[in-house]
Design an enzyme around this catalytic site. Structure first.
Site, PDB file in Angstrom:
ATOM      1  N   ASP A   8       2.033   5.029  -5.205  1.00 57.77           N
ATOM      2  CA  ASP A   8       0.858   5.293  -4.462  1.00 57.77           C
ATOM      3  C   ASP A   8      -0.033   5.959  -5.586  1.00 57.77           C
ATOM      4  OD1 ASP A   8      -1.625   5.103  -2.859  1.00 57.77           O
ATOM      5  OD2 ASP A   8      -1.107   7.155  -2.203  1.00 57.77           O
ATOM      6  N   GLU A  67       0.150  -0.195  -5.173  1.00 54.81           N
ATOM      7  CA  GLU A  67      -0.956  -0.384  -4.528  1.00 54.81           C
ATOM      8  C   GLU A  67      -1.919  -1.099  -5.467  1.00 54.81           C
ATOM      9  OE1 GLU A  67      -3.930   1.391  -1.107  1.00 54.81           O
ATOM     10  OE2 GLU A  67      -2.540   2.589  -2.083  1.00 54.81           O
ATOM     11  N   ASP A 139       0.856  10.921   0.496  1.00 51.15           N
ATOM     12  CA  ASP A 139       1.039  10.156  -0.646  1.00 51.15           C
ATOM     13  C   ASP A 139       2.563   9.783  -0.715  1.00 51.15           C
ATOM     14  OD1 ASP A 139      -1.562  10.600  -1.843  1.00 51.15           O
ATOM     15  OD2 ASP A 139      -1.075  12.716  -2.029  1.00 51.15           O
TER      16      ASP A 139
END
Length: 177
Positions: A8, A67, A139
């Site tokens: 992420d 992502e 996160d």
């Protein structure tokens, strides 16, 4: 078992999550946050690259998922996020890993069941699905969700590919002979 790392990306904090997955289950390996100091962006990008490279060397994942960049209200923030993402991707490519990219809505839908899920819902579902004793930070939970999304998506793709390979040839073009 295949080892999958989810990333992420962020220019201030980059989450990571690693799972071991087979056909039917996923098991937690580790997760955390790469915290970046208040330095110029190029220095932070180098730290992301180095930290992700170190994780790849230490845990030896065979698949890498990240992502995709989303459209932010602040174009400068989106550019920084894209650069952080790029630093992580370069680490994966240099390690010889295939890179899979997923939209935030797809990740949330795969893990929570709703593309509009909030951070708390993602944390709760990651905790449940991986049978974690504690709740990971936002996160780290997002990174684990990315790894879980990749596991599910790639398993589905493998099933579809194997189903195509055993399909009778009379139906290959949509015709019934």
């Amino acid at each position: 078992m295949r080892r999958i790392i989810g990333i992420d990306p962020g220019s201030q904090r980059t989450g990571y999550g690693i799972i071991d997955a087979d056909r039917n289950s996923a098991v937690y390996v580790t997760s955390g946050i790469i915290r970046l100091p208040k330095q110029a962006l190029p220095a932070r990008l180098a730290l992301i690259f180095d930290a992700v490279s170190q994780l790849l060397e230490e845990y030896s994942p065979v698949e890498f998922a990240v992502e995709e960049v989303f459209l932010a209200r602040d174009p400068r923030a989106a550019l920084k996020l894209g650069q952080a993402r790029g630093a992580a991707i370069v680490a994966a490519v240099k390690a010889g890993l295939p890179v899979a990219e997923y939209a935030a809505r797809s990740i949330k839908k795969a893990v929570v069941g709703s593309g509009g899920a909030d951070k708390a819902q993602v944390q709760m579902m990651v905790t449940q699905r991986l049978a974690l004793l504690g709740t990971p930070s936002e996160d780290a939970a997002d990174a684990l969700a990315i790894a879980l999304c990749h596991w599910q998506t790639s398993a589905t793709q493998r099933l579809l590919t194997s189903a195509d390979s055993v399909a009778p040839s009379q139906f290959a073009r949509g015709r019934n002979r």
